[in-house]
Design a protein around this motif. Structure first.
Motif, PDB file in Angstrom:
ATOM      1  N   ASP A 296       0.822  -1.208   0.000  1.00  0.00           N
ATOM      2  CA  ASP A 296       0.000   0.000   0.000  1.00  0.00           C
ATOM      3  C   ASP A 296       0.861   1.266   0.000  1.00  0.00           C
ATOM      4  O   ASP A 296       0.531   2.248  -0.678  1.00  0.00           O
ATOM      5  CB  ASP A 296      -0.931   0.003   1.214  1.00  0.00           C
ATOM      6  N   LEU A 297       1.955   1.250   0.745  1.00  0.00           N
ATOM      7  CA  LEU A 297       2.850   2.405   0.739  1.00  0.00           C
ATOM      8  C   LEU A 297       3.475   2.603  -0.636  1.00  0.00           C
ATOM      9  O   LEU A 297       3.665   3.737  -1.087  1.00  0.00           O
ATOM     10  CB  LEU A 297       3.952   2.227   1.790  1.00  0.00           C
ATOM     11  N   THR A 298       3.769   1.501  -1.324  1.00  0.00           N
ATOM     12  CA  THR A 298       4.376   1.586  -2.653  1.00  0.00           C
ATOM     13  C   THR A 298       3.418   2.169  -3.677  1.00  0.00           C
ATOM     14  O   THR A 298       3.810   2.969  -4.532  1.00  0.00           O
ATOM     15  CB  THR A 298       4.849   0.196  -3.111  1.00  0.00           C
ATOM     16  N   ILE A 299       2.144   1.774  -3.608  1.00  0.00           N
ATOM     17  CA  ILE A 299       1.177   2.258  -4.603  1.00  0.00           C
ATOM     18  C   ILE A 299       0.509   3.560  -4.170  1.00  0.00           C
ATOM     19  O   ILE A 299      -0.365   4.076  -4.869  1.00  0.00           O
ATOM     20  CB  ILE A 299       0.107   1.184  -4.903  1.00  0.00           C
ATOM     21  N   GLY A 300       0.913   4.088  -3.015  1.00  0.00           N
ATOM     22  CA  GLY A 300       0.373   5.367  -2.563  1.00  0.00           C
ATOM     23  C   GLY A 300      -0.983   5.285  -1.912  1.00  0.00           C
ATOM     24  O   GLY A 300      -1.693   6.299  -1.815  1.00  0.00           O
TER      25      GLY A 300
ATOM     26  N   ALA B 289      -2.637 -13.400  -4.903  1.00  0.00           N
ATOM     27  CA  ALA B 289      -3.709 -13.047  -5.838  1.00  0.00           C
ATOM     28  C   ALA B 289      -4.291 -11.673  -5.524  1.00  0.00           C
ATOM     29  O   ALA B 289      -4.423 -10.821  -6.417  1.00  0.00           O
ATOM     30  CB  ALA B 289      -4.804 -14.119  -5.805  1.00  0.00           C
ATOM     31  N   THR B 290      -4.644 -11.438  -4.268  1.00  0.00           N
ATOM     32  CA  THR B 290      -5.251 -10.150  -3.921  1.00  0.00           C
ATOM     33  C   THR B 290      -4.247  -9.008  -4.038  1.00  0.00           C
ATOM     34  O   THR B 290      -4.597  -7.905  -4.475  1.00  0.00           O
ATOM     35  CB  THR B 290      -5.826 -10.187  -2.495  1.00  0.00           C
ATOM     36  N   GLY B 291      -2.992  -9.264  -3.664  1.00  0.00           N
ATOM     37  CA  GLY B 291      -1.972  -8.213  -3.758  1.00  0.00           C
ATOM     38  C   GLY B 291      -1.706  -7.800  -5.195  1.00  0.00           C
ATOM     39  O   GLY B 291      -1.583  -6.613  -5.501  1.00  0.00           O
ATOM     40  N   THR B 292      -1.625  -8.790  -6.077  1.00  0.00           N
ATOM     41  CA  THR B 292      -1.405  -8.490  -7.495  1.00  0.00           C
ATOM     42  C   THR B 292      -2.583  -7.721  -8.077  1.00  0.00           C
ATOM     43  O   THR B 292      -2.403  -6.739  -8.812  1.00  0.00           O
ATOM     44  CB  THR B 292      -1.192  -9.795  -8.280  1.00  0.00           C
TER      45      THR B 292
ATOM     46  N   GLU C 127      -5.105  -2.739 -10.151  1.00  0.00           N
ATOM     47  CA  GLU C 127      -6.197  -1.769 -10.067  1.00  0.00           C
ATOM     48  C   GLU C 127      -5.682  -0.368  -9.743  1.00  0.00           C
ATOM     49  O   GLU C 127      -6.336   0.622 -10.077  1.00  0.00           O
ATOM     50  CB  GLU C 127      -7.205  -2.217  -9.009  1.00  0.00           C
ATOM     51  N   ALA C 128      -4.514  -0.287  -9.112  1.00  0.00           N
ATOM     52  CA  ALA C 128      -3.920   1.016  -8.799  1.00  0.00           C
ATOM     53  C   ALA C 128      -3.146   1.593  -9.977  1.00  0.00           C
ATOM     54  O   ALA C 128      -2.576   2.678  -9.863  1.00  0.00           O
ATOM     55  CB  ALA C 128      -2.997   0.888  -7.590  1.00  0.00           C
ATOM     56  N   GLY C 129      -3.121   0.863 -11.092  1.00  0.00           N
ATOM     57  CA  GLY C 129      -2.443   1.364 -12.281  1.00  0.00           C
ATOM     58  C   GLY C 129      -0.981   0.995 -12.386  1.00  0.00           C
ATOM     59  O   GLY C 129      -0.258   1.537 -13.228  1.00  0.00           O
ATOM     60  N   VAL C 130      -0.518   0.066 -11.562  1.00  0.00           N
ATOM     61  CA  VAL C 130       0.881  -0.379 -11.633  1.00  0.00           C
ATOM     62  C   VAL C 130       1.052  -1.241 -12.884  1.00  0.00           C
ATOM     63  O   VAL C 130       0.224  -2.116 -13.152  1.00  0.00           O
ATOM     64  CB  VAL C 130       1.264  -1.178 -10.373  1.00  0.00           C
ATOM     65  N   PRO C 131       2.104  -1.022 -13.679  1.00  0.00           N
ATOM     66  CA  PRO C 131       2.339  -1.852 -14.866  1.00  0.00           C
ATOM     67  C   PRO C 131       2.493  -3.328 -14.486  1.00  0.00           C
ATOM     68  O   PRO C 131       2.808  -3.660 -13.334  1.00  0.00           O
ATOM     69  CB  PRO C 131       3.657  -1.291 -15.425  1.00  0.00           C
ATOM     70  N   PRO C 132       2.273  -4.225 -15.449  1.00  0.00           N
ATOM     71  CA  PRO C 132       2.245  -5.661 -15.147  1.00  0.00           C
ATOM     72  C   PRO C 132       3.464  -6.195 -14.397  1.00  0.00           C
ATOM     73  O   PRO C 132       3.313  -6.947 -13.429  1.00  0.00           O
ATOM     74  CB  PRO C 132       2.120  -6.302 -16.534  1.00  0.00           C
ATOM     75  N   VAL C 133       4.666  -5.829 -14.827  1.00  0.00           N
ATOM     76  CA  VAL C 133       5.859  -6.361 -14.155  1.00  0.00           C
ATOM     77  C   VAL C 133       5.902  -5.899 -12.698  1.00  0.00           C
ATOM     78  O   VAL C 133       6.145  -6.685 -11.781  1.00  0.00           O
ATOM     79  CB  VAL C 133       7.141  -5.932 -14.895  1.00  0.00           C
TER      80      VAL C 133
END
Length: 204
Positions: A52-56, A106-109, A114-120
């Protein structure tokens, strides 16, 4: 059961499983009740907090939704009081740990995507969600983190995160694909334990 509610239930089951794992490690180190609860909390929610901290997403869900912290603490305290019985259920605990690995990956990915992080990046965050708590648990209890040793653990999480990402890119969303990916990871992890698969290590 709606997709959102199903995701919450899956998340909370994973929290309880990893909290029990952390609580068991605390009991094995003869920590007091607070120590056991703290290690259980860190094991259950550490990976999600890092994600969560990483994706803001602040404050992290572990602090924003009381159900997460409550589930983690209650599961840890239950282990503190019931550990003599749980010691006789080692196989059950291993199965639950494998299920937690699948659910958290699964839920973390999915949350990262959903937060817009690219696939990798989403795959890496999905893996971190699943193994981050275990890393913190082992460091707090003075152990070499299990995911850095020979067991097939982090690799299962990374592979599962890739599967979730592919399903998402194919438009297969909702609870069904999520559960399918989690069950697949759980099965692979249990098979690795049964077959005693391990990653290669450097020869001295």
């Amino acid at each position: 059961m709606t997709g959102g509610y199903g995701l919450l239930v899956a998340d909370l089951i994973g929290v309880a499983v990893f909290a029990a794992s952390g609580g068991s490690a605390g009991v094995a180190k003869r920590l007091d009740l607070f120590g056991v609860a703290f290690v259980g909390f860190a094991a259950a929610l550490g990976g999600g907090i890092l994600r969560d901290l990483t994706i803001g997403a602040v404050p992290p869900l572990a602090f924003a939704d009381w159900r997460y912290a409550t589930t983690a603490v209650l599961a840890s305290v239950a282990v503190f009081w019931l550990h003599p019985r749980l010691n006789r259920l080692r196989r059950t605990v291993l199965v639950l740990d494998a299920a937690g690995l699948g659910l958290f990956t699964a839920t973390g990915t999915l949350k990262a995507l959903e937060a817009g992080v690219p696939p990798v990046g989403a795959c890496l965050l999905g893996m971190l969600t699943a193994i981050g708590g275990g890393l913190i648990r082992d460091l707090l209890t003075g152990e070499i983190p299990m995911v850095l040793q020979r067991e097939i653990y982090a690799m299962v999480a990374l592979g599962g995160a890739i599967v979730v990402t592919i399903l998402q890119r194919l438009g297969l969303t909702g609870l069904g694909p999520l559960v399918t990916a989690a069950v697949l990871m759980t099965g692979v992890r249990l098979l690795a334990l049964y077959r005693r698969w391990s990653a290669p290590v450097a020869v001295p």
